[in-house]
Design an enzyme around this catalytic site. Structure first.
Site, PDB file in Angstrom:
ATOM      1  CB  CYS A  91      18.294  40.979  24.007  1.00  0.00           C
ATOM      2  SG  CYS A  91      19.329  42.451  23.916  1.00  0.00           S
ATOM      3  CG  ASN A 105      17.296  40.153  19.878  1.00  0.00           C
ATOM      4  OD1 ASN A 105      18.386  40.694  19.998  1.00  0.00           O
ATOM      5  ND2 ASN A 105      17.123  39.048  19.153  1.00  0.00           N
ATOM      6  N   GLY A 106      17.502  43.552  19.123  1.00  0.00           N
ATOM      7  CA  GLY A 106      17.821  44.164  17.829  1.00  0.00           C
ATOM      8  C   GLY A 106      18.335  45.575  18.006  1.00  0.00           C
ATOM      9  CD1 TRP A 129      26.192  40.849  24.846  1.00  0.00           C
ATOM     10  CD2 TRP A 129      25.669  42.115  23.068  1.00  0.00           C
ATOM     11  NE1 TRP A 129      27.351  41.138  24.167  1.00  0.00           N
ATOM     12  CE2 TRP A 129      27.065  41.907  23.073  1.00  0.00           C
ATOM     13  CE3 TRP A 129      25.110  42.877  22.046  1.00  0.00           C
ATOM     14  CZ2 TRP A 129      27.908  42.426  22.100  1.00  0.00           C
ATOM     15  CZ3 TRP A 129      25.951  43.405  21.070  1.00  0.00           C
ATOM     16  CH2 TRP A 129      27.334  43.167  21.110  1.00  0.00           C
ATOM     17  CE  LYS A 135      26.210  28.823  21.468  1.00  0.00           C
ATOM     18  NZ  LYS A 135      27.588  28.329  21.283  1.00  0.00           N
ATOM     19  CE  LYS A 157      35.827  28.399  20.980  1.00  0.00           C
ATOM     20  NZ  LYS A 157      35.073  28.008  19.822  1.00  0.00           N
ATOM     21  CG  HIS A 213      56.326  35.649   5.921  1.00  0.00           C
ATOM     22  ND1 HIS A 213      57.341  35.901   5.027  1.00  0.00           N
ATOM     23  CD2 HIS A 213      55.911  34.379   5.670  1.00  0.00           C
ATOM     24  CE1 HIS A 213      57.510  34.839   4.246  1.00  0.00           C
ATOM     25  NE2 HIS A 213      56.658  33.896   4.626  1.00  0.00           N
ATOM     26  CD  GLU A 256      34.556  32.192  22.321  1.00  0.00           C
ATOM     27  OE1 GLU A 256      33.606  32.970  22.255  1.00  0.00           O
ATOM     28  OE2 GLU A 256      34.626  31.151  21.643  1.00  0.00           O
ATOM     29  NE  ARG A 314      18.399  35.199  21.910  1.00  0.00           N
ATOM     30  CZ  ARG A 314      18.321  34.780  20.658  1.00  0.00           C
ATOM     31  NH1 ARG A 314      18.360  33.497  20.402  1.00  0.00           N
ATOM     32  NH2 ARG A 314      18.221  35.633  19.668  1.00  0.00           N
ATOM     33  CD  GLU A 344      37.088  27.003  17.071  1.00  0.00           C
ATOM     34  OE1 GLU A 344      36.976  28.012  16.361  1.00  0.00           O
ATOM     35  OE2 GLU A 344      36.267  26.716  17.971  1.00  0.00           O
TER      36      GLU A 344
HETATM   37  O1  M6R Z   1      25.692  30.600  15.616  1.00  0.00           O
HETATM   38  P1  M6R Z   1      26.837  30.818  14.679  1.00  0.00           P
HETATM   39  O2  M6R Z   1      27.609  29.599  14.376  1.00  0.00           O
HETATM   40  O3  M6R Z   1      26.435  31.548  13.425  1.00  0.00           O
HETATM   41  O4  M6R Z   1      27.815  31.800  15.474  1.00  0.00           O
HETATM   42  C1  M6R Z   1      28.948  32.317  14.877  1.00  0.00           C
HETATM   43  C2  M6R Z   1      29.883  32.936  15.882  1.00  0.00           C
HETATM   44  O5  M6R Z   1      29.264  34.014  16.529  1.00  0.00           O
HETATM   45  C3  M6R Z   1      30.359  31.924  16.930  1.00  0.00           C
HETATM   46  O6  M6R Z   1      30.987  30.835  16.347  1.00  0.00           O
HETATM   47  C4  M6R Z   1      31.349  32.600  17.914  1.00  0.00           C
HETATM   48  O7  M6R Z   1      32.515  32.942  17.264  1.00  0.00           O
HETATM   49  C5  M6R Z   1      31.610  31.667  19.097  1.00  0.00           C
HETATM   50  N1  M6R Z   1      31.447  32.370  20.334  1.00  0.00           N
HETATM   51  C6  M6R Z   1      32.975  31.093  19.065  1.00  0.00           C
HETATM   52  O8  M6R Z   1      33.199  30.225  20.130  1.00  0.00           O
END
Ligand code: M6R
Length: 588
Positions: free
Chosen positions: A2, A100-101, A74, A583, A469, A488, A472, A27, A465
């Site tokens: 949050c 937050n937490g 969040w 994020k 992407k 496999h 998400e 966040r 990766e």
């Molecule tokens: O801030 P960080 O690099 O530690 O975050 C790690 C992941 O949460 C972050 O890379 C997440 O997978 C992204 N949304 C991917 O695009």
């Protein structure tokens, strides 16, 4: 997960809080709310939805008062409803809390409070904090000491800000395992989960350490340590450019950040030679080495492992941070944990660091946010220098990580410079030119439910990766894997027209990946080749420039980022704020 911000000022705060809230919306963006104290009255306005929505419905900026707190949520405990939005108030509306937490012991606390007559208005874990502080404040009319006494009863993680109806001159903050930062302005003071929340007003910050609490007035900051003693701490000046936070001419932060990679690959390459040498030296001297990170940062960690293994002959493993504990028996004195993180605040990552430090290992981190918890917990840190990344999808931070990990490996190999790093901005420029072609591919495959991404060796993290992407941002099911793994099991899912992205640069794995491509094509797959060398096997070919093999992932990932972004836009998803995500994942 949050975003929180509090401000005490000489003038009205609601506009300041609203702007700050928008800056930390990445966040969490399920719900938002604000509380201020004005003329002896504590007012709270909040609701489920995006901040602009709540502002339209509840007119947050119309709240009067020179002191206030605001929150963007969040959801963890309790659904996404108006009642569960923060701030939460005590029974008599004497105080309001944002958090937050996660409070792990909130159920026994809530049961006890209810048995004493406290009436709860939400299903959140956070609300117990408001009621406990209310009890403690009744015992001692000291906002800071009452908050500290209350936090001693909490188990879990928290960064909180508390507003008291009868103290319109103060805000109290406290933290454990979640970030909290004070901002020192001119006639105004801030407390927030993120520098971005107040950077428009001040670049002077004080980072609170774990289990510390603080009280701010419009012109003072008092910090108490975990032992209750007062501490003095000098402010740090942060250097992030405010202009980097606006979307400027781009439709979304994500698109802006994809395009910024022209500059950020160069900025990432600006590393202090002494720091780089020390970082490499610690790796060379280490016994056991683990590399860790989550999500995209984990993928960058896989690139690092590949080169340390193959080129430097250094044995190491990359593990996702949430699983590090499973491997930690191998960590001890003389071991090194290399940690990658954009935010430096990811809970799984910080937990891994705690585990490694507890066992006596050294922590070397590569992080974007200077002053983040990770950078402060590390023995050595290299910064990504790519400026604030606001889009939930990691884009420019991944390519910056790819630059820095390669510079580190080159230093481990005793190379004075990272050959080819200077050609990256131009190569990124070239890779960005694939956008038109990518848009056409998006139109063609709009209705496909699944996508596959494959690559061999150094390209398998790029495949992972690309799939992450796409999932998400567009919510299309996607899988990434080494091309060798297809036969496999996954090959059974390939049918006529299934899109498969093949990342296959020239080099030692090229021929083998072409063979896997033929196998896919024979089963009807539509192949989208990403490479510096064309082949008739691909139905669509996206040419990327040839750079040093170690830097190929940088130019390969750019069309994949664009693919995910344009699918999101075409499907009318918001690429900056994908559903269910945030994020910085600051909860376990
Ligand atoms: O801030 P960080 O690099 O530690 O975050 C790690 C992941 O949460 C972050 O890379 C997440 O997978 C992204 N949304 C991917 O695009």
């Amino acid at each position: 997960m949050c975003g929180i911000i509090g401000c005490v000022s000489e003038g009205p705060v609601s506009g300041i809080l609203l702007d700050g809230l928008k800056r930390v919306e990445y966040r969490g963006y399920d719900s938002a709310g604000m509380a201020t104290v004005n003329d002896g009255k504590l007012s709270v306005r909040k609701g489920a939805g995006r901040i602009t929505d709540i502002e339209r419905r509840k007119h947050l900026s119309a709240l009067g008062g020179n002191v206030g707190i605001a929150h963007t949520r969040w959801a963890t405990h309790g659904g996404v409803t108006d009642r569960n939005a923060h701030p939460h108030t005590s029974c008599g509306d004497t105080l309001a809390v944002i958090h937050n937490g996660i409070i792990e012991n909130y159920i026994p606390l809530k049961t006890r409070l209810q048995s004493k007559g406290h009436v709860f208005k939400s299903e959140t874990d956070t609300e117990v904090i408001a009621h406990i502080i209310e009890e403690e404040y009744g015992k001692r009319s000291d906002p800071l000491r009452a908050t500290i006494a209350a936090t001693r009863k909490l188990e879990g993680q928290y960064a909180i800000a508390v507003l008291f109806r009868d103290r319109p001159d103060v805000i109290v903050g406290a933290r454990k395992d979640a970030p909290l930062i004070a901002g020192i302005g001119d006639g105004q003071m801030f407390i927030a989960s993120d520098i971005l929340a107040f950077i428009e007003h001040t670049d002077k910050t004080v980072f609170l350490d774990n289990q510390e609490a603080a009280l701010i007035t419009k012109d003072s900051l008092k910090i108490l340590g975990a032992d209750g003693r007062e501490l003095s701490r000098e402010p740090t000046q942060v250097a992030w450019e405010l202009s980097n936070i606006s979307r400027t001419k781009y439709a979304h932060h994500t698109l802006k950040e994809i395009n910024e990679q022209r500059q950020t690959v160069a900025a990432a390459a600006v590393q202090d030679p002494a720091k780089l040498a020390a970082f490499a030296g610690a790796i060379r001297k280490a016994g056991t080495i683990f590399i860790t990170g989550s999500g995209t940062s984990y993928h960058a960690g896989l690139l690092m492992k590949s080169r340390l293994n193959h080129e430097a002959g250094i044995r190491c493993d990359t593990v996702v941070s949430g699983e590090l504990k499973e491997h930690s028996a191998f960590l001890g004195k003389g071991s090194v944990l290399i940690v990658l993180s954009q935010s430096g605040e990811t809970a799984d990552v910080l937990e891994a660091v705690k585990e490694a430090k507890g066992r006596g290992a050294k922590v070397l981190s590569i992080v974007n946010v200077a002053g983040s918890t990770l950078s402060r917990e590390s023995d050595q840190t290299l910064l990504l220098n790519c400026g604030p990344e606001v889009g939930v999808a990691a884009t420019k931070s991944f390519t910056a990580q790819a630059v820095v990990v390669n510079m580190v490996v080159d230093a481990v190999l005793g190379r004075k410079r990272s050959e080819g790093v200077e050609e990256l901005p131009k190569a990124v420029e070239e890779a960005l030119k694939t956008e038109r072609q990518i848009k056409a591919i998006v139109q063609k495959y709009m209705d496909r439910p699944d996508f596959y991404f494959v690559g061999r060796g150094y390209q398998s993290p790029v495949a992972l990766e690309g799939a992450l992407k796409l999932k998400e941002l567009s919510y299309i099911h996607a899988e990434g894997m080494p091309a060798s793994e297809l036969k496999h099991g996954t090959l059974a899912l390939i049918e006529t027209g299934t899109p498969v992205v093949v990342i296959n640069p020239s080099g030692e794995n090229h021929a083998d990946t072409l063979s896997s491509s033929e196998e896919l094509r024979a089963r009807g797959a539509d192949l989208i080749g990403i490479s510096d060398v064309e082949d008739r096997v691909y139905k669509h070919f996206v040419r990327v420039p040839r750079v040093q093999p170690k830097f190929m992932p940088i130019v390969e990932v750019i069309p994949l980022q664009l693919l995910a972004y344009h699918f999101a836009v075409a499907k009318k998803r918001d690429p900056d704020y994908p559903r269910n995500l945030a994020k910085s994942v600051t909860v376990k």
